[in-house]
Design a protein around this motif. Structure first.
Motif, PDB file in Angstrom:
ATOM      1  N   LEU A   1       1.121 -42.439 -16.090  1.00  0.00           N
ATOM      2  CA  LEU A   1       2.170 -42.012 -15.837  1.00  0.00           C
ATOM      3  C   LEU A   1       2.952 -43.411 -14.844  1.00  0.00           C
ATOM      4  O   LEU A   1       1.688 -44.517 -14.402  1.00  0.00           O
ATOM      5  CB  LEU A   1       2.214 -41.147 -14.964  1.00  0.00           C
ATOM      6  CG  LEU A   1       1.952 -39.608 -15.076  1.00  0.00           C
ATOM      7  CD1 LEU A   1       1.680 -38.504 -14.703  1.00  0.00           C
ATOM      8  CD2 LEU A   1       2.878 -39.175 -15.329  1.00  0.00           C
ATOM      9  N   PRO A   2       4.221 -43.651 -14.646  1.00  0.00           N
ATOM     10  CA  PRO A   2       4.975 -42.886 -15.218  1.00  0.00           C
ATOM     11  C   PRO A   2       4.844 -43.111 -16.973  1.00  0.00           C
ATOM     12  O   PRO A   2       4.817 -44.250 -16.888  1.00  0.00           O
ATOM     13  CB  PRO A   2       7.084 -43.443 -14.896  1.00  0.00           C
ATOM     14  CG  PRO A   2       6.131 -45.053 -14.193  1.00  0.00           C
ATOM     15  CD  PRO A   2       4.786 -44.656 -13.344  1.00  0.00           C
TER      16      PRO A   2
ATOM     17  N   TYR B   1       3.674 -39.839  -8.835  1.00  0.00           N
ATOM     18  CA  TYR B   1       3.841 -38.627  -9.535  1.00  0.00           C
ATOM     19  C   TYR B   1       3.250 -37.384  -8.701  1.00  0.00           C
ATOM     20  O   TYR B   1       2.267 -37.293  -7.336  1.00  0.00           O
ATOM     21  CB  TYR B   1       3.178 -38.586 -10.634  1.00  0.00           C
ATOM     22  CG  TYR B   1       1.363 -38.963 -10.198  1.00  0.00           C
ATOM     23  CD1 TYR B   1       0.644 -38.462 -10.338  1.00  0.00           C
ATOM     24  CD2 TYR B   1       1.312 -40.135 -10.899  1.00  0.00           C
ATOM     25  CE1 TYR B   1      -0.172 -38.475  -9.772  1.00  0.00           C
ATOM     26  CE2 TYR B   1      -0.032 -41.000 -10.542  1.00  0.00           C
ATOM     27  CZ  TYR B   1      -1.264 -39.875  -9.818  1.00  0.00           C
ATOM     28  OH  TYR B   1      -2.369 -40.134 -10.310  1.00  0.00           O
TER      29      TYR B   1
END
Length: 204
Positions: free
Chosen positions: A109-110, A94
């Motif tokens: 995340l994601p 990310y």
């Protein structure tokens, strides 16, 4: 021979025989593990001063954790969280992350499928000694070769003595709305919980 005539040496011999037959608690614990992993407990941010040790016992379809910690703040609430990272190489993908390096954002995340999977392990209020033991028991988890397990400790501030609902949040949730409001953190409380210690196990 009457009961009163049983000597202390005879009693000691009987206790010794039991230990030989069944083993000491530590040996029995180790004997039940297909894999017994050990890790130190420390604060990656070097601000809390919390230290300790942890053990992860993996036995067929059952995993248990025992963690002993010290230098906690008396009267403060703490929780521990069992975090599983199936493939650490997937971490850090990310903006601002480092591929292959797992960090806090990997828990969210994601957004559609975070790399880190976590759940509550234990919670307690530190006493005057500043020491706590946390335990966890997990059935039917499977650990991939090369995976990682983190035991993350959160501090939640002084335990509430007047609001039982808030105390329940302190002991049952991470109190971080970013992880999922309202179940994992009530927006009205704000970001109360914060990480203060970590034990990391690398699964062979």
């Amino acid at each position: 021979m009457t009961r009163k005539s049983i000597s202390a040496s005879a009693l000691n011999f009987a206790l010794a025989a039991l230990l030989v037959a069944f083993g000491s608690p530590n040996n029995a614990y180790a004997a039940d593990c297909d894999q017994l992993l050990k890790a130190s407990v420390s604060d990656p941010h070097q601000t809390s001063g919390i230290t300790g040790s942890a053990e992860l016992c993996i036995d067929d379809n059952h995993a248990t954790v025992s963690e002993r910690t010290e230098n906690l703040i008396s009267g403060h609430a703490y929780t521990t969280w069992f975090a599983y990272i199936d493939d650490p190489k997937q971490c850090g993908n990310y903006e601002g992350g480092t591929p292959g390096v797992c960090a806090d954002p990997d828990a969210v995340l994601p957004a559609d499928s975070p790399t880190v999977v976590f759940g509550r392990m234990d919670g307690a209020i530190a006493g005057a000694s500043g020491r706590l033991r946390f335990t966890g028991s997990f059935h039917d988890l499977r650990f991939s070769h090369g995976s990682t397990v983190w035991i993350i400790m959160f501090e939640h501030g002084p335990s509430s003595t007047t609001d039982n609902r808030f105390l329940a949040r302190q002991l049952l949730t991470p109190q971080l709305p970013v992880l999922g409001p309202p179940g994992l953190g009530a927006p009205a409380d704000g970001n109360v919980g914060h990480g203060v210690a970590l034990a990391a196990f690398n699964i062979p």
